[in-house]
Design a protein around this motif. Structure first.
Motif, PDB file in Angstrom:
ATOM      1  N   VAL A 260      15.870  59.449 -16.515  1.00 36.41           N
ATOM      2  CA  VAL A 260      15.620  58.738 -17.777  1.00 36.41           C
ATOM      3  C   VAL A 260      14.237  58.072 -17.726  1.00 36.41           C
ATOM      4  O   VAL A 260      13.457  58.158 -18.678  1.00 36.41           O
ATOM      5  CB  VAL A 260      16.724  57.687 -18.045  1.00 36.41           C
TER       6      VAL A 260
ATOM      7  N   THR B  57      10.509  56.374 -20.321  1.00 36.50           N
ATOM      8  CA  THR B  57      11.104  55.160 -20.875  1.00 36.50           C
ATOM      9  C   THR B  57      10.789  53.958 -19.993  1.00 36.50           C
ATOM     10  O   THR B  57      10.477  54.098 -18.808  1.00 36.50           O
ATOM     11  CB  THR B  57      12.639  55.277 -21.008  1.00 36.50           C
ATOM     12  N   GLU B  58      10.883  52.801 -20.611  1.00 35.00           N
ATOM     13  CA  GLU B  58      10.617  51.557 -19.892  1.00 35.00           C
ATOM     14  C   GLU B  58      11.779  51.333 -18.915  1.00 35.00           C
ATOM     15  O   GLU B  58      12.943  51.361 -19.322  1.00 35.00           O
ATOM     16  CB  GLU B  58      10.516  50.440 -20.931  1.00 35.00           C
TER      17      GLU B  58
ATOM     18  N   ALA C  54      15.788  51.280 -19.591  1.00 35.08           N
ATOM     19  CA  ALA C  54      16.585  52.403 -19.098  1.00 35.08           C
ATOM     20  C   ALA C  54      17.739  51.884 -18.235  1.00 35.08           C
ATOM     21  O   ALA C  54      18.886  52.323 -18.376  1.00 35.08           O
ATOM     22  CB  ALA C  54      15.710  53.352 -18.304  1.00 35.08           C
TER      23      ALA C  54
ATOM     24  N   ALA D 204      17.124  59.305 -22.793  1.00 37.01           N
ATOM     25  CA  ALA D 204      15.696  58.973 -22.785  1.00 37.01           C
ATOM     26  C   ALA D 204      15.114  59.120 -24.189  1.00 37.01           C
ATOM     27  O   ALA D 204      14.322  58.283 -24.635  1.00 37.01           O
ATOM     28  CB  ALA D 204      14.961  59.876 -21.793  1.00 37.01           C
TER      29      ALA D 204
ATOM     30  N   ILE E 153      16.074  56.082 -26.162  1.00 40.00           N
ATOM     31  CA  ILE E 153      15.359  54.869 -25.739  1.00 40.00           C
ATOM     32  C   ILE E 153      13.908  54.915 -26.260  1.00 40.00           C
ATOM     33  O   ILE E 153      13.346  53.889 -26.654  1.00 40.00           O
ATOM     34  CB  ILE E 153      15.421  54.708 -24.202  1.00 40.00           C
ATOM     35  N   ALA E 154      13.348  56.113 -26.309  1.00 46.21           N
ATOM     36  CA  ALA E 154      11.974  56.251 -26.834  1.00 46.21           C
ATOM     37  C   ALA E 154      11.909  55.769 -28.277  1.00 46.21           C
ATOM     38  O   ALA E 154      10.921  55.159 -28.702  1.00 46.21           O
ATOM     39  CB  ALA E 154      11.525  57.711 -26.725  1.00 46.21           C
TER      40      ALA E 154
ATOM     41  N   MET F 235      11.783  52.085 -28.279  1.00 46.35           N
ATOM     42  CA  MET F 235      10.466  51.608 -27.846  1.00 46.35           C
ATOM     43  C   MET F 235       9.419  51.730 -28.950  1.00 46.35           C
ATOM     44  O   MET F 235       8.519  50.908 -29.045  1.00 46.35           O
ATOM     45  CB  MET F 235      10.015  52.370 -26.588  1.00 46.35           C
TER      46      MET F 235
END
Lengths: 95, 481
Positions: B333, B338-339, B343, B373, B376-377, B380
């Motif tokens: 991930v 991703t941060e 994650a 991932a 999550i992007a 972000m």
């Protein structure tokens, strides 16, 4: 060093050997003679001799981790005194 | 009187080889009785053992992982033992020259401390078969499928001083052997078994008390319970003026007690001697280096790296490094850009929660690392808020698909257009004039809380899609202006 009848009976028990009571003095004498021989060897200075794990001066060969045996249960169990449901049956060993 | 507890553990780990340690029979679990017991396993006359190279390599792997001295020359010995679960009349084991010598592991019991526990040795040996005592009219049924399965017996120093430390050590060894891929770690199936040596002594006394050995422990919880029971029992005996008898005791999980096994064999009369059927095993440096080069990153190193590289807390790093599959998932991930902290939160939070609830392993996760991932992007880049993300996650879990498609299909995209948000904010202010009046009349320090009402109304009007930061800015400007 000499072994007495008790030692012989104990060794026989540990090795699961049934021996005749009449033979015990004979075994005691013979085993004592073997120990006497070991006693003689003990007199030799072996400080710099590494213990020998095997008389051959060779190392163990390894085999690849491959299953090479097939199921021969029926064949093996023809010589077993008693079997059931694929199990070998033996006198009860539970404690 | 205050008592010090002294515990040492013996772990038997079944090595995850395909074939047995000295024969070419399969080690697969659960086959019909005796269908995987060949002539060697049955101890038929004339057979000879031939050592499995994989078992040796796995033992070396373990030795390197615990920083142990490796036995460059190790010797197999016969341990005399007359039970029908090993029909030869002896178990092939190692005695004076084990393959793995002194090593050590670090444990960190829950209290935040760390401690080094010594490993005395680890040696290769063969497992015994299984005895079934029911249903055979007073006879015992013997299944020899397990006989000859390779075991690594890992013996610790008596270094543990509490039940907590003992459990932490057992878990650590379990984690290491599973990480190394040398044992499947399945305690229910008996792939990983723990025996405990326990004694007590008055605090401050040097000399060790008489120990008992606990067997038949097949979970970490039972290890804890068995030790607690046994320690209480020993203290009661000694405080009542009695003496501890050195013996083997079986743990009975149903009754939660330990009870004496009748002495198995005169304890030290195993009469080990070198097995003449097997030559000494010599580990050459080349093999050792090849195994070392192929070692996976171990849990301690992984945990430290997760903290250093990703800035994770000690707790997060510990949880994520707990198993290799979980750690691999997390890293996949993060590798997708991703941060890491975000994650970590998703993997440990919503994902782990959903997996637990469904009783699934991380390797069976319906949401792949790439999918998570992708979602999550979108958090972000502000396409969705964290709150909406939960909805997206649930949809991915249930129906599959990637986050972008779900966001589009369900119209979950966050409203970030300032003009659109402004008109919504204006409407909410106009519709709630009473609350606006109260807000403006309130003292400065109370306003922070009161603004929440307006945020709530706006979220309701937009089904949660308004960008929270922008709303706060707009509200502040309009209400205070």
């Amino acid at each position: 060093m000499s072994l007495d009848a008790n030692d012989v009976n104990k060794i026989a028990h540990l090795a699961r050997l049934r021996i005749e009571e009449a033979d015990v003095p004979g075994y005691a004498a013979q085993l004592s003679e073997i120990l006497d021989l070991v006693e003689q060897m003990n007199a030799v200075d072996t400080r710099d001799v590494p213990p020998m794990a095997h008389p051959l001066d060779a190392v163990q060969r390894l085999r690849p981790d491959v299953v090479s045996e097939t199921d021969q249960r029926d064949h093996f169990q023809t010589i077993a005194p008693q079997t059931e449901a694929g199990l070998y049956l033996v006198p009860k060993v539970i404690e | 009187m205050s008592w010090e507890i002294v515990i040492g553990l013996e772990v038997h780990a079944q090595l995850a080889t395909q074939s047995k340690i000295f024969s070419g029979a399969s080690t697969a679990f659960g086959a019909a009785p005796n269908t995987q017991a060949c002539a060697v396993d049955l101890g038929l006359p004339g057979v000879l053992p031939v050592l499995n190279e994989k078992a040796v390599e796995m033992a070396v792997r373990f030795g390197l992982a615990i920083d142990a001295e490796l036995g460059h020359r190790s010797v197999f010995a016969r341990k005399n033992y007359f039970y029908p679960d090993l029909p030869k009349g002896y178990q092939i084991s190692q005695f004076e020259l084990p393959i793995v010598g002194k090593g050590h592991v670090e444990i960190s019991p829950d209290d935040g401390t760390t401690k080094t526990i010594g490993v005395t040795r680890a040696h290769l040996e063969e497992d015994a078969g299984k005895s079934l005592h029911e249903d055979f009219q007073g006879l015992t049924g013997i299944d020899l499928n397990r006989a000859g399965t390779p075991l690594l017996e890992i013996v610790s120093e008596p270094d543990m001083r509490s039940v907590k430390e003992a459990v932490a050590y057992a878990k650590k060894i379990h984690q290491i052997v599973v990480y190394l891929g040398i044992c499947d770690g399945n305690m229910q199936e008996g792939s990983f078994r723990v025996d405990a040596n326990v004694s007590i002594r008055p605090m401050g006394q040097e000399k060790l008390g008489t120990r008992t050995e606990l067997k038949n422990i097949n979970s970490f919880r039972f290890l804890e319970k068995a030790l607690n029971y046994e320690i209480d029992r020993q203290i009661d005996i000694v405080e009542g003026g009695g003496r501890i008898v050195q013996e083997t005791r079986l743990y009975d999980a149903d009754k939660d007690e330990t009870r004496s096994m009748r002495s198995k064999e005169e304890a030290n009369d195993y009469r080990y001697f070198p097995d003449p059927d097997l030559l000494p095993v010599v580990l050459d440096q080349e093999l050792i280096e090849a195994v070392r080069a192929a070692l996976p990153e171990l849990p301690d190193a992984k945990r430290a790296r997760f903290s250093a590289e990703f800035g994770l807390s000690a707790y997060d790093a510990e949880v994520l490094a707990a198993t290799r599959p979980l750690a691999d998932y997390f890293e996949a991930v993060v590798a997708a850009g991703t941060e890491p902290k975000l994650a970590a939160n998703w993997v440990m939070g919503d994902l782990s929660g959903a997996l637990n609830k469904a009783g699934l392993d991380i390797t069976d996760s319906p949401v792949a690392a790439a999918q998570l991932a992708g979602m999550i992007a979108r958090i972000m880049d502000n396409t969705i808020s964290g709150k909406i993300a939960k909805e997206v996650f649930e949809a991915m879990w249930r129906e599959g698909g990637d986050a972008d498609a779900i966001i589009d299909a369900k119209g979950l995209k966050q409203i970030t257009d300032t003009g659109a948000l402004e008109s919504i904010v204006d409407k909410i202010i106009a519709d709630n004039s009473k609350q606006v009046e109260q807000y403006r009349a309130a003292e400065e320090h109370k306003r922070g809380k009161m603004i929440g009402f307006f945020v709530g109304q706006i979220m309701k009007a937009t089904q949660g899609k308004a960008n929270p930061q922008q709303i706060n800015q707009l509200l502040n400007a309009k209400l205070n202006g």
